[in-house]
Design a protein around this motif. Structure first.
Motif, PDB file in Angstrom:
ATOM      1  N   LEU A 109     -25.033 -15.363   2.743  1.00  0.00           N
ATOM      2  CA  LEU A 109     -23.205 -15.574   3.204  1.00  0.00           C
ATOM      3  C   LEU A 109     -22.830 -16.162   1.860  1.00  0.00           C
ATOM      4  CD1 LEU A 109     -23.632 -16.836   6.784  1.00  0.00           C
ATOM      5  CD2 LEU A 109     -22.890 -14.574   6.005  1.00  0.00           C
ATOM      6  N   PRO A 110     -21.393 -15.863   1.497  1.00  0.00           N
ATOM      7  CA  PRO A 110     -20.631 -16.543   0.406  1.00  0.00           C
ATOM      8  C   PRO A 110     -20.387 -17.987   0.861  1.00  0.00           C
ATOM      9  CG  PRO A 110     -19.492 -14.803   1.467  1.00  0.00           C
ATOM     10  CD  PRO A 110     -20.728 -14.601   1.940  1.00  0.00           C
ATOM     11  N   VAL A 111     -20.174 -18.711   0.001  1.00  0.00           N
ATOM     12  CA  VAL A 111     -19.953 -20.103   0.482  1.00  0.00           C
ATOM     13  C   VAL A 111     -18.912 -20.660  -0.577  1.00  0.00           C
ATOM     14  CG1 VAL A 111     -22.314 -20.871   1.459  1.00  0.00           C
ATOM     15  CG2 VAL A 111     -21.974 -21.029  -1.091  1.00  0.00           C
ATOM     16  N   SER A 112     -19.140 -20.912  -1.747  1.00  0.00           N
ATOM     17  CA  SER A 112     -17.802 -21.547  -2.378  1.00  0.00           C
ATOM     18  C   SER A 112     -18.276 -21.391  -4.272  1.00  0.00           C
ATOM     19  CB  SER A 112     -17.676 -23.052  -2.386  1.00  0.00           C
ATOM     20  OG  SER A 112     -16.456 -23.425  -3.044  1.00  0.00           O
ATOM     21  N   THR A 113     -17.537 -21.943  -5.121  1.00  0.00           N
ATOM     22  CA  THR A 113     -17.972 -22.104  -6.351  1.00  0.00           C
ATOM     23  C   THR A 113     -17.348 -23.342  -7.005  1.00  0.00           C
ATOM     24  OG1 THR A 113     -18.081 -20.556  -8.196  1.00  0.00           O
ATOM     25  CG2 THR A 113     -16.000 -20.951  -7.430  1.00  0.00           C
ATOM     26  N   MET A 114     -17.834 -23.520  -8.181  1.00  0.00           N
ATOM     27  CA  MET A 114     -17.399 -24.857  -8.806  1.00  0.00           C
ATOM     28  C   MET A 114     -16.968 -24.625 -10.166  1.00  0.00           C
ATOM     29  SD  MET A 114     -20.233 -27.677  -7.828  1.00  0.00           S
ATOM     30  CE  MET A 114     -21.486 -26.765  -8.466  1.00  0.00           C
ATOM     31  N   GLY A 115     -15.788 -24.672 -10.717  1.00  0.00           N
ATOM     32  CA  GLY A 115     -15.222 -24.411 -12.095  1.00  0.00           C
ATOM     33  C   GLY A 115     -15.893 -25.011 -13.212  1.00  0.00           C
ATOM     34  N   ASN A 116     -16.900 -26.036 -13.002  1.00  0.00           N
ATOM     35  CA  ASN A 116     -17.644 -26.716 -13.971  1.00  0.00           C
ATOM     36  C   ASN A 116     -19.045 -25.954 -14.281  1.00  0.00           C
ATOM     37  OD1 ASN A 116     -19.511 -27.865 -12.256  1.00  0.00           O
ATOM     38  ND2 ASN A 116     -18.411 -29.729 -11.958  1.00  0.00           N
ATOM     39  N   ASN A 117     -19.267 -24.937 -13.496  1.00  0.00           N
ATOM     40  CA  ASN A 117     -20.708 -24.236 -13.494  1.00  0.00           C
ATOM     41  C   ASN A 117     -20.412 -22.912 -12.935  1.00  0.00           C
ATOM     42  OD1 ASN A 117     -23.373 -23.664 -13.922  1.00  0.00           O
ATOM     43  ND2 ASN A 117     -24.100 -25.795 -13.032  1.00  0.00           N
ATOM     44  N   MET A 118     -19.808 -22.049 -13.466  1.00  0.00           N
ATOM     45  CA  MET A 118     -19.309 -20.623 -12.872  1.00  0.00           C
ATOM     46  C   MET A 118     -19.319 -19.611 -13.847  1.00  0.00           C
ATOM     47  SD  MET A 118     -15.892 -19.821 -10.700  1.00  0.00           S
ATOM     48  CE  MET A 118     -15.093 -19.803 -12.325  1.00  0.00           C
ATOM     49  N   ALA A 119     -19.819 -18.526 -13.443  1.00  0.00           N
ATOM     50  CA  ALA A 119     -19.765 -17.265 -14.247  1.00  0.00           C
ATOM     51  C   ALA A 119     -18.968 -16.049 -13.444  1.00  0.00           C
ATOM     52  CB  ALA A 119     -20.998 -16.867 -14.986  1.00  0.00           C
ATOM     53  N   ILE A 120     -18.395 -15.019 -14.004  1.00  0.00           N
ATOM     54  CA  ILE A 120     -17.910 -14.148 -13.447  1.00  0.00           C
ATOM     55  C   ILE A 120     -17.553 -12.966 -14.397  1.00  0.00           C
ATOM     56  CG2 ILE A 120     -15.337 -14.821 -13.975  1.00  0.00           C
ATOM     57  CD1 ILE A 120     -14.536 -14.164 -11.340  1.00  0.00           C
ATOM     58  N   THR A 121     -17.714 -11.776 -13.712  1.00  0.00           N
ATOM     59  CA  THR A 121     -17.662 -10.535 -14.475  1.00  0.00           C
ATOM     60  C   THR A 121     -16.041 -10.418 -14.852  1.00  0.00           C
ATOM     61  OG1 THR A 121     -17.218  -9.101 -12.663  1.00  0.00           O
ATOM     62  CG2 THR A 121     -19.636  -9.360 -13.565  1.00  0.00           C
ATOM     63  N   ARG A 122     -15.832  -9.619 -15.806  1.00  0.00           N
ATOM     64  CA  ARG A 122     -14.406  -9.497 -16.500  1.00  0.00           C
ATOM     65  C   ARG A 122     -13.773  -8.676 -15.557  1.00  0.00           C
ATOM     66  NH1 ARG A 122     -12.485  -9.163 -22.038  1.00  0.00           N
ATOM     67  NH2 ARG A 122     -10.367  -8.349 -21.975  1.00  0.00           N
ATOM     68  N   GLN A 123     -14.555  -7.759 -14.889  1.00  0.00           N
ATOM     69  CA  GLN A 123     -14.057  -6.723 -14.034  1.00  0.00           C
ATOM     70  C   GLN A 123     -13.501  -7.362 -12.802  1.00  0.00           C
ATOM     71  OE1 GLN A 123     -17.033  -4.181 -12.254  1.00  0.00           O
ATOM     72  NE2 GLN A 123     -15.350  -2.696 -11.302  1.00  0.00           N
ATOM     73  N   ALA A 124     -14.217  -8.446 -12.092  1.00  0.00           N
ATOM     74  CA  ALA A 124     -13.946  -9.072 -10.869  1.00  0.00           C
ATOM     75  C   ALA A 124     -12.785  -9.909 -11.408  1.00  0.00           C
ATOM     76  CB  ALA A 124     -14.922  -9.989 -10.356  1.00  0.00           C
ATOM     77  N   TYR A 125     -12.748 -10.808 -12.423  1.00  0.00           N
ATOM     78  CA  TYR A 125     -11.616 -11.563 -12.789  1.00  0.00           C
ATOM     79  C   TYR A 125     -10.373 -10.837 -13.068  1.00  0.00           C
ATOM     80  CZ  TYR A 125      -8.814 -14.952 -15.522  1.00  0.00           C
ATOM     81  OH  TYR A 125      -7.740 -15.813 -16.080  1.00  0.00           O
ATOM     82  N   GLU A 126     -10.343  -9.895 -13.362  1.00  0.00           N
ATOM     83  CA  GLU A 126      -8.983  -8.850 -13.657  1.00  0.00           C
ATOM     84  C   GLU A 126      -8.600  -8.153 -12.483  1.00  0.00           C
ATOM     85  OE1 GLU A 126     -10.039  -6.018 -17.253  1.00  0.00           O
ATOM     86  OE2 GLU A 126      -9.341  -7.810 -18.567  1.00  0.00           O
ATOM     87  N   ALA A 127      -9.575  -8.159 -11.565  1.00  0.00           N
ATOM     88  CA  ALA A 127      -9.135  -7.331 -10.419  1.00  0.00           C
ATOM     89  C   ALA A 127      -8.281  -8.082  -9.607  1.00  0.00           C
ATOM     90  CB  ALA A 127     -10.443  -6.946  -9.615  1.00  0.00           C
ATOM     91  N   VAL A 128      -8.429  -9.340  -9.575  1.00  0.00           N
ATOM     92  CA  VAL A 128      -7.311 -10.179  -8.835  1.00  0.00           C
ATOM     93  C   VAL A 128      -6.320 -10.784  -9.648  1.00  0.00           C
ATOM     94  CG1 VAL A 128      -9.261 -11.148  -7.615  1.00  0.00           C
ATOM     95  CG2 VAL A 128      -8.724 -12.527  -9.524  1.00  0.00           C
ATOM     96  N   GLY A 129      -6.314 -10.154 -10.942  1.00  0.00           N
ATOM     97  CA  GLY A 129      -5.027 -10.516 -11.773  1.00  0.00           C
ATOM     98  C   GLY A 129      -5.220 -12.004 -12.614  1.00  0.00           C
ATOM     99  N   GLY A 130      -6.559 -12.428 -12.676  1.00  0.00           N
ATOM    100  CA  GLY A 130      -6.689 -13.700 -13.533  1.00  0.00           C
ATOM    101  C   GLY A 130      -5.980 -14.975 -12.591  1.00  0.00           C
TER     102      GLY A 130
END
Length: 366
Positions: free
Chosen positions: A193-214
């Protein structure tokens, strides 16, 4: 009394289930050997504002990453710092071409603060993998490889674990609080199950980042990382949590109680963006004492104390396992003090959250 008994029964059953999965069905630290032959280029984005006390420690850790330097792009965004942050970064990167300093002088429409900095850095990034950390964080040498392993699999967003350093009692309690909370989330994450994330320790694909418009394409939030996480999930992408010392980030502790309350109030704002089952878990765990104290009027003192000790025992085992799996050490008696810390912080946070004060973060009010 019936309501109290039902609550306590549910509470202990929940904690026993969590403890069972944590001890016997733990998956978060099971990382297979990283065997990529062709290392992909990665971009590390760091927002910095008035971080002269920590920025060099952060950059030193990033420069020591076990990753090919010709495939590493570190972008540091100086967000109009009023101290020596910019000067320190300039000197540090003189012989490090893989680190670039970006001066942030304006706001992108729809963004503020840290989200604005990261949005601009993402526009400059040239890789297909974005890694995020904070200017007061030290990441381990294996950080990029371990999180990248998840992104090159079936996940679009991966989150590591964080705790704080420091030897003061207040620092040690914060460290246990981090690992305890992340441990609870990891048990849920290990069930798929998805829970959350933390901006001090996170990685994301460019595809996912751009899919939401950054960051400029999502509603503004002072917890920009959780907002991004929420929108990425809605786009159908998957996420994972990694509970391992290979991705353990070390943060500077909150220096004072006031600072900690500002920090936690900001996080509580973002908690409303979390999945309902995570919100339910956090609320259920936090209302233990509001139910336990009135229980005194229905039963004997010895019975109430026995129930309280049961809670402390289960919680202490969980905390000690979390510390062990994070590769950290602790003083055994800190688990006893931790209960009083949680009680005090919980009460203060509930009161502080509803006070009509704006959140002061990095010298800005929200």
């Amino acid at each position: 009394m019936v309501i109290s008994l039902v609550y306590f029964t549910l509470f202990f059953l929940l904690f026993l289930v969590l403890l069972y999965f944590w001890v016997f069905r733990f998956k978060g630290g099971n990382l297979s050997a990283f065997d990529l032959q062709n290392w992909p280029k990665v971009s590390i984005l760091v927002a910095a504002r008035d971080e002269e006390s920590y920025i060099l420690t952060c950059l030193e850790a990033l420069s020591q990453l076990d990753y090919p330097k010709d495939k590493l792009e570190i972008l540091v965004g100086d967000d109009r710092s009023q101290d020596q942050t910019k000067h320190l970064v300039k000197n540090f990167i003189l012989d490090k071409p893989f680190i670039k300093l970006v001066s942030i002088t304006h706001d992108v429409a729809g963004t503020k603060g840290k989200a604005n900095v990261l949005a601009q850095l993402a526009h400059l990034a040239t890789s297909n993998y974005y890694f995020f950390t904070d200017a007061d964080i030290q990441v381990p040498k294996t950080w990029v490889k371990s999180l990248l392993q998840q992104l090159t699999g079936r996940y679009a967003l991966a989150t590591g674990i964080t705790t704080v350093t420091g030897s003061r009692w207040f620092d040690r309690m914060q460290a246990l609080d981090w690992l305890y909370s992340l441990g609870l989330m990891q048990v849920v994450a290990d069930r798929g199950l998805p829970v959350s994330t933390m901006g001090n320790n996170m990685a994301i694909t460019r595809q996912a980042y751009e899919a939401v418009g950054g960051f400029e394409g999502i509603p503004f939030s002072i917890t920009e990382d959780v907002q991004l996480f929420s929108k990425v999930l809605k786009k159908g992408f998957s996420s994972c949590h990694v509970f391992s010392d290979s991705v353990l980030a070390l943060s500077a502790p909150a220096p004072s109680l006031r600072f900690l309350l500002h920090q936690r109030k900001r996080w509580m704002r973002g908690a409303w963006l979390l999945p309902w089952y995570i919100r339910a878990l956090l609320v259920f765990n936090s209302i233990y004492y509001p139910v336990w104290v009135p229980f005194f009027s229905y039963t004997s003192l010895s019975t109430a104390l026995l129930i309280g000790l049961g809670k402390v025992l289960l919680q202490s085992i969980f905390v000690m396992k979390a510390v062990q799996r994070a590769g950290r050490s602790m003083r055994w008696y800190d688990v006893l003090f931790f209960e009083f810390y949680l009680l005090g912080i919980s009460i203060l946070l509930i009161v502080y959250y509803f006070l009509p004060f704006k959140i002061n973060w990095k010298g800005r009010l929200y």
